[in-house]
Structure formats: structure tokens, C-alpha cells
Design a protein around this motif. Sequence first.
Motif, mmCIF file in Angstrom:
data_model
loop_
_atom_site.group_PDB
_atom_site.id
_atom_site.type_symbol
_atom_site.label_atom_id
_atom_site.label_comp_id
_atom_site.label_asym_id
_atom_site.label_seq_id
_atom_site.Cartn_x
_atom_site.Cartn_y
_atom_site.Cartn_z
ATOM 1 N N GLU A 489 0.830 -1.200 0.000
ATOM 2 C CA GLU A 489 0.000 0.000 0.000
ATOM 3 C C GLU A 489 0.868 1.254 0.000
ATOM 4 O O GLU A 489 2.008 1.235 0.449
ATOM 5 C CB GLU A 489 -0.926 0.033 1.215
ATOM 6 C CG GLU A 489 -1.932 -1.101 1.279
ATOM 7 C CD GLU A 489 -1.476 -2.242 2.183
ATOM 8 O OE1 GLU A 489 -2.297 -3.118 2.493
ATOM 9 O OE2 GLU A 489 -0.279 -2.229 2.565
ATOM 10 N N GLU A 490 0.278 2.328 -0.501
ATOM 11 C CA GLU A 490 0.958 3.617 -0.504
ATOM 12 C C GLU A 490 0.052 4.694 0.084
ATOM 13 O O GLU A 490 0.034 5.839 -0.365
ATOM 14 C CB GLU A 490 1.383 3.993 -1.920
ATOM 15 C CG GLU A 490 2.405 3.023 -2.521
ATOM 16 C CD GLU A 490 2.847 3.421 -3.918
ATOM 17 O OE1 GLU A 490 2.342 4.451 -4.427
ATOM 18 O OE2 GLU A 490 3.699 2.723 -4.482
ATOM 19 N N ASP A 491 -0.713 4.310 1.097
ATOM 20 C CA ASP A 491 -1.636 5.256 1.728
ATOM 21 C C ASP A 491 -0.869 6.352 2.457
ATOM 22 O O ASP A 491 0.288 6.182 2.871
ATOM 23 C CB ASP A 491 -2.547 4.534 2.707
ATOM 24 C CG ASP A 491 -3.430 3.496 2.028
ATOM 25 O OD1 ASP A 491 -3.696 3.672 0.829
ATOM 26 O OD2 ASP A 491 -3.828 2.533 2.700
ATOM 27 N N ILE A 492 -1.547 7.468 2.631
ATOM 28 C CA ILE A 492 -0.973 8.604 3.351
ATOM 29 C C ILE A 492 -1.639 8.683 4.717
ATOM 30 O O ILE A 492 -2.863 8.552 4.852
ATOM 31 C CB ILE A 492 -1.186 9.925 2.578
ATOM 32 C CG1 ILE A 492 -0.579 9.819 1.177
ATOM 33 C CG2 ILE A 492 -0.574 11.096 3.359
ATOM 34 C CD1 ILE A 492 0.921 9.573 1.170
ATOM 35 N N TYR A 493 -0.832 8.912 5.766
ATOM 36 C CA TYR A 493 -1.337 8.963 7.143
ATOM 37 C C TYR A 493 -0.934 10.288 7.783
ATOM 38 O O TYR A 493 0.096 10.380 8.448
ATOM 39 C CB TYR A 493 -0.794 7.795 7.953
ATOM 40 C CG TYR A 493 -1.298 6.447 7.489
ATOM 41 C CD1 TYR A 493 -2.467 5.911 8.002
ATOM 42 C CD2 TYR A 493 -0.602 5.708 6.536
ATOM 43 C CE1 TYR A 493 -2.947 4.678 7.588
ATOM 44 C CE2 TYR A 493 -1.070 4.471 6.112
ATOM 45 C CZ TYR A 493 -2.240 3.967 6.643
ATOM 46 O OH TYR A 493 -2.705 2.731 6.220
ATOM 47 N N PRO A 494 -1.743 11.317 7.580
ATOM 48 C CA PRO A 494 -1.411 12.631 8.172
ATOM 49 C C PRO A 494 -1.571 12.614 9.686
ATOM 50 O O PRO A 494 -2.450 11.940 10.228
ATOM 51 C CB PRO A 494 -2.417 13.583 7.511
ATOM 52 C CG PRO A 494 -3.568 12.710 7.118
ATOM 53 C CD PRO A 494 -2.973 11.376 6.764
ATOM 54 N N LEU A 495 -0.725 13.383 10.378
ATOM 55 C CA LEU A 495 -0.754 13.436 11.835
ATOM 56 C C LEU A 495 -1.645 14.584 12.293
ATOM 57 O O LEU A 495 -1.187 15.619 12.780
ATOM 58 C CB LEU A 495 0.663 13.585 12.391
ATOM 59 C CG LEU A 495 1.588 12.397 12.145
ATOM 60 C CD1 LEU A 495 2.997 12.698 12.643
ATOM 61 C CD2 LEU A 495 1.043 11.148 12.806
ATOM 62 N N SER A 496 -2.951 14.386 12.140
ATOM 63 C CA SER A 496 -3.940 15.361 12.594
ATOM 64 C C SER A 496 -5.044 14.621 13.329
ATOM 65 O O SER A 496 -5.271 13.427 13.103
ATOM 66 C CB SER A 496 -4.519 16.136 11.411
ATOM 67 O OG SER A 496 -5.258 15.266 10.560
ATOM 68 N N ALA A 502 -10.770 9.427 11.976
ATOM 69 C CA ALA A 502 -11.290 8.638 10.853
ATOM 70 C C ALA A 502 -10.712 7.231 10.875
ATOM 71 O O ALA A 502 -11.419 6.247 10.617
ATOM 72 C CB ALA A 502 -10.960 9.338 9.543
ATOM 73 N N ALA A 503 -9.416 7.098 11.206
ATOM 74 C CA ALA A 503 -8.787 5.784 11.246
ATOM 75 C C ALA A 503 -9.307 4.939 12.400
ATOM 76 O O ALA A 503 -9.350 3.706 12.320
ATOM 77 C CB ALA A 503 -7.271 5.937 11.343
ATOM 78 N N LEU A 504 -9.709 5.600 13.478
ATOM 79 C CA LEU A 504 -10.178 4.882 14.661
ATOM 80 C C LEU A 504 -11.677 4.591 14.637
ATOM 81 O O LEU A 504 -12.195 3.922 15.537
ATOM 82 C CB LEU A 504 -9.853 5.682 15.931
ATOM 83 C CG LEU A 504 -8.368 5.800 16.291
ATOM 84 C CD1 LEU A 504 -8.167 6.825 17.396
ATOM 85 C CD2 LEU A 504 -7.804 4.445 16.716
ATOM 86 N N ALA A 505 -12.369 5.106 13.621
ATOM 87 C CA ALA A 505 -13.825 4.941 13.568
ATOM 88 C C ALA A 505 -14.234 3.476 13.512
ATOM 89 O O ALA A 505 -15.312 3.107 14.013
ATOM 90 C CB ALA A 505 -14.378 5.703 12.367
ATOM 91 N N SER A 506 -13.404 2.639 12.920
ATOM 92 C CA SER A 506 -13.740 1.218 12.809
ATOM 93 C C SER A 506 -13.306 0.398 14.017
ATOM 94 O O SER A 506 -13.586 -0.804 14.085
ATOM 95 C CB SER A 506 -13.082 0.634 11.552
ATOM 96 O OG SER A 506 -11.666 0.757 11.628
ATOM 97 N N GLN A 507 -12.612 1.016 14.969
ATOM 98 C CA GLN A 507 -12.136 0.305 16.148
ATOM 99 C C GLN A 507 -13.224 0.252 17.226
ATOM 100 O O GLN A 507 -13.993 1.192 17.388
ATOM 101 C CB GLN A 507 -10.888 0.985 16.725
ATOM 102 C CG GLN A 507 -9.695 0.959 15.801
ATOM 103 C CD GLN A 507 -9.198 -0.452 15.559
ATOM 104 O OE1 GLN A 507 -9.089 -1.259 16.472
ATOM 105 N NE2 GLN A 507 -8.910 -0.761 14.297
#
Length: 807
Positions: A489-496, A502-507
Motif C-alpha cells: 500500500e501507498e496510503d498517506i497517514y497525516p498526523l492530525s 477517521a482511522a479509529l472509527a472502525s475500532q
Amino acid sequence: MKKILSLLTFQLLALAALAQTGNLTGSIKDANETPILGANISINNTSYGTQTDSNGYFSINNIEEGNYILKISYIGFKTKELPLTITSNETLKLENLVLYEGNEILNEIVIEGERRNKFSRKQTAYVSKLPLKDLENTQVYSTVTNEILESQIVTNFDDALKNATGVEQLWTSTGRGGDGAGYYSLRGFSVQPQLVNGLPGLTNGTINPANIERIEVLKGPSATLFGNAVSSYGGLINVVTKKPYIGTGGQLSYTTGSYGFNQIVGDFNTALSKEDNLYFRLNTAYTNQQSFQDAGFSKSFFVAPSLSYKVNNRLSFSFYGEITQAEQTNPVFLFLNRNAPSDASNLEELGYNNKLSFTSNDITLENPTQNYRVEMDYKLSDSWKSQTLVSRSNTSTKGYYTYLYDYGILGNNTFSRYINKQNANTQTTDIQQNFIGDFKIANLRNRMVIGLDYFNETQTDNSTGYAFYGNVQVDGTSNGDNPFTADVEEDIYPLSTSALDAALASQGVSNIKSKYNIYSMYVSDVLDITNNLSAMVGLRLDHFDTEGDVSDSSDDYDQTTLSPKFGVVYQPIKDKLSVFGNYQNSFTNVAPQLVGDPEAGPQTLETYNPEQANQIEFGVKTNLFNNRLNATISYYDIKVTDRLITDPSSIFNKIQGGEVTSKGFEVEINANPIKGLNIRAGFSNNDSETTKSDNTEILNKRPLEAGPETLYNFWANYEFQEGSLSGFGVGLGFNGASERFAINYASTGDFILPSYTIANASIFYTANKYRIGLKVNNAFNKEYYKGWTTITPQTPRSVLANISYNF
């Protein structure tokens, strides 16, 4: 003839004036008939006062005739007040007055005048729950005084503990829920600071030094008097706070320095009612600091009100509070691989750019903390008193927590970032009832404490699970390739915060509430067999009752444990030299713990058998040359059975059944060879090993929590006493450690953090009302690291400037 008449007239007038005054002399000793040096002697509502000399004697001359109240006070002893009458042209002699050891919490006199050895304070009511002198105590402890902190311009708790012999930071405060306070190694075992004035005082962050009167580090297993909830097998850390004193005064202080450091500290003491013996003190501080790395900050506001109320000569109350509002970016540790060798086995191979924080100032944790303590003391008789203590603590964590872990899959020293959103709270309640006696049986003196203790801890965790959030390499490059997927993968993970949400919404979100109770009884007696020989015997009965997860009754259980203690002290030279030996025990009624990788599914609560630790120790303590040389030399041997150890294959699992041995020696010296010069030095060497374990990964290896084998510290402070340089002073010192293992499992090999020696220096000027100081930390800009399966860079050279005003 006129000159003669004038001279005679003058002499007659002088004699008449002298005839209206009298003198006062006396001597002060303790219950052992030992003279007390430096006791404060004052006459109420006058300017008359002095201190006792090395023989306990004092004298005050030319006191106007009349009726007065004489006040005698000394730290660790009950204040004595005596009515007296001064008669013209006579000397009133008060011989062999006795001060009895008493409650330090209520009667501590903060303004003590000139104490000869300012880096040593060995009178305490906390270490043994009895007012024992250091030479009488079979246990070893280090005391870091407020004078040391002032001379070093200490602005944080971690720097303060560098003055304690045998203590080394493992990792700094993370702020995370449950165990977010800093960890330290002590005699081969990890420990967190969890005692305030001898009672539980928890924090998920760091302790503010603005309210510290001194820090007491008790060495070795200490569960007999303090239980297992707030101590470790290596010892415990007790913070003694500033307390109200008789009088009005205070201090304002401002410190600024490198990396955006700014701190304002206030201290104010006053009488709310002199007639009612009601005194109030307030300590407060605001601190804001940035990081030496590309991102990172911490800020806090702290306020500590305290109150003392002496109802009468038998009954008194006190209250202490500490309230902290803190926010910080959590330090992002580099967690090394626990299953396989990393690409690098040392820092040179790692190529770590330690100026990178791998976080942003948008990702923070908040750590509000509250600690409250109430005490009631009641004198039952001349031999017994009652002490009732209640403490409450509440600490929370809210915000984002991140860490970097080397899975060893992607190669090139690549660490994967994991994130979660913390929402946790810990509350504790402790109630103690102590009966403290000083009495004789068959002409043998006994000093005894009999106590009941109830402790409750409740934890609530509503945090999210952990989510993968990209990778970083230690040179600063990053990528979005998930190591546990087949695709690249080449996803981007901004530190905001919005991107993290958004990344934690599925946790999933935890909904766990757990609590446990500890019911305890303890007794400790110091028996003076002869004037030079004494023995200490103690025993604790501890019943551990846990509900675990309150929603699941299947994990409820209880355990009962006994913890004995024994020690002997012989003083070949009374009050100057003692030889001691002790047997000390500690235990851990291990609370159920969540185990299992949260990424693989819900974690489960696991229960364990209690651990046991036993120590044998012997050594020598000195108090020589009228308190100019205090030294402690000791050797110890600790063995722990049924050790609970973190599974090296998973940080989320535990393994029980191990045995660990820890042995070593310590030397601590506090000296005042000449007036104005104070020296503190410490050296320790520790040999720790896991001698038995089903886990072959750690068998016959040094536990990682043991830290470095060798530690040393030194600080010398000199202030000119006279001449044109009077008031000016300089301080010089260093502290260091041998190399340590960050990782040393069988399958991973070793990752060694190198040894270090850090030099520090200060210069200052002290006047009647103010003090100006300049301090350089890490003067030679040494690059060094600490860690515990982690790699944490330490602060490079920094400069602090301080100005304080006393009123």
C-alpha cells in the motif's frame, strides 16, 4: 573631678539598666538523653531567640524582666511551650529539658535556621511510620532535600530523582491510562512514584516539584508497612510535600530556559487564626515547555492548598490537596522487536535521527489529577497517640496515544505506528488507623505502631482499540505499507486529530470497569535491648479481594498473605556510628490483568498467584563530626519467586513461575566539610538475573527492568560566607550509568544502549530576600539514551535561569 563624676554617673545608669534584665540558660535533649543540636529556642511575642549547640545548650542574655512563654521546637519532635518568669539581674536555668519525638506532619518547622548538612535530612516520620532517626532504622533510604532541588534549579521530577542513589529512569511519563507515570529502576526492579506523605497518591503524568519538601526513596521490599499496591520489590518512592508552618511568608519564583521552558512558582503561608492555631499554605505553579525534537510540548497548572489546625494539646487536624491540569504530546518510544532480531543491534547501526519526534503538536493527552489527604491526631496518653488518615486520588487520561513497533517484516529499520484514543480513569481510597506508642516494659523501651489499612482501587477504561497508522524509518522517511497485508500500500497517514479519528472509527471501544480491595493489619516494634542495641520486628496480614471486571463474576477471587520483617541495629558509638542488618519481605497479590493482542479480538482478564520477595541486607551508617558526614554503605540480596513477567513474544501477555535474584551494594555520602560547602555522592552496583523460568527467552539473563548495572551521582555546592563574594556560589556535578540492555532475549539477541556521564554546573547569588541562579544541564551536550525494550533520546544541553523572591 568632673570627668570622674561623669564616668560614675554613666556606670550607675548602665547598672540600673542591666538591673532591669535577666538571663536564660538551659539544655535540650531527647528521650534517650542525647543532646539535640539546632533546636529552635524562642520567646513568644518577642525578638529573643537562639539555637542549641552541639551539646544541646543555649543561652539568651539581657531579657527584660517579666512573664513569658518559652517555645522549643525541632523537626520530628513535639513542640514544647513553657511559662517562665525573668527576674532582674538573675539567670534562670532550665536544665535537661526533654523533647519527645512526635508527628512530623503537624509539627514540622520549615524555617529551621542554619542546618549544618543541608543535603542530609534523616529525621522522618514516614519511613518506619515511627519517628526514628536514620541510625536507629534498620532500613536504608535516600533523602533528596529541597535544598538540593533549589541548588540545582530542578524543574521536573525526573531530574530530582537523579540525586537518589541507585535510581535510574527506565522511561518517562507517557500519560497513558493506568500506568502513565514514569518508571524507574531500583535495586533491579521497576517502580513508580505512588506515595505522598506516606499515603497513596497516584498520577498518570508527572509529579510537580513545586510542592516537594523532600523525596524519600526506601530501599528493598517494603510491603510489611506499606503493602504491595504502592511499592515494588526494589523499594518505593515517597514524596513529602510542603506543609503549613507558624508564621507568614512565602516565595515567588520564575524560571526560563532552553526549548521554550517557562515556569512560575508561588508559595504563600499565613495564619488564618493565630489564637486558634489555624495555619494555611498554598503552593502553585504554571509550567510550559517545548521539546528539543521537531514536535512535542507539555504544559500544566498545579495548585496545592494545605491546612493545619491544632485544636488543643491533645487534638489536631491537617488537610493536604494537590490538583493538576496537564496536557502533553506523549513521547513516541521506539519499541524493539521481541520475537526476532532487529535490523540493528546498536545505535550506530540504527542510524537514529533523534531530533525527530514522529508525532505532531495536534496529537495530545490530557492528564487531570487530584490527590487529597486528611489527618487527625489525638494524644491518648503520654505513651500513646492515635493517628487517623484518609486519602483520595483521582487521575484520568483523555486523548491520543501512539507508539512505534519494529515488527521486523518490512526491513530497513522500519517501525509501524499504532494509535488509539485514550479515555481512562483510576480512583483510589485509602483509610489508615494507627496507634503509635512509646513505652517501657521491664525497663526496656518500645516504640510501636499498630495499624489497620483499607485500600480500594477502581479503574474504568473506555478507550478504543489500536489501529495501524503507517510506518516510519528512523531517518525520517515514511510509507503506508501495512506489514500484515499481502499488497503493497501507498496510503498517506497525516498526523492530525481528524485523520486519526477517521482511522479509529472502525475500532471498538472498551467498556471495562475493574476494582479491588485490600484489607490489612500490621504491627511494628522497635525494642531497645540496651542503650546501643535495638531490634525491629514487624508483621503484616493482607487480604486481597478483587472483583476484576465488575460485569463478570467469574474472575472474582481473593488471597491472604503474611509479610514479616526483622532488623537489628548496633551503635558502637552512640548516635555517630551504627551497624545494621535486616530481613525484609514484600509480595504482590497480582490483580487480574487484561491479556491478549487487542488486534486479534477482545482481551480477557487473567488471574495469577501472589509473588513473594525476600531480602537480606547489612551495612553501616554514620553521623560523624557533628553531622558533617552522613554516610550509608550496604549490601543486599533479594530473591523473588512466582515472578510475573511480560511475555517476550507479546507485550499483551504475562507468564508466571519465574525466579529472579537481585544483589548488589550501595554507597551514599552527604558531607559538609567546611561551612558553605555541601557535597552529595552516590554509587550503586546491581547484579540481577532470571534464574528460573519456563520462558527460555529470558532464562539466565538480566531482566530489562533492572536497568544499568552501575549508577553514580555527584553534586557539590559552595557558597562564599564572607568578604566581597559573600552570597555568591557555584555548583558542579555529574551523574551517569553503565551500558544497559534495551533488548536481550534469546531469539532477538542484544540491543545495547551505551554508557553515559552527564556533567552539570550552576552559579548563583543569594541575598536576604532574593536568589538568582543560572544552571547548565548536560554541559558537554552528550547524546545519550534510556529505555526498557525501548529507545528514548534524552535532552541535549540546556540552560535554565531562575530568580526567586522571598517575603
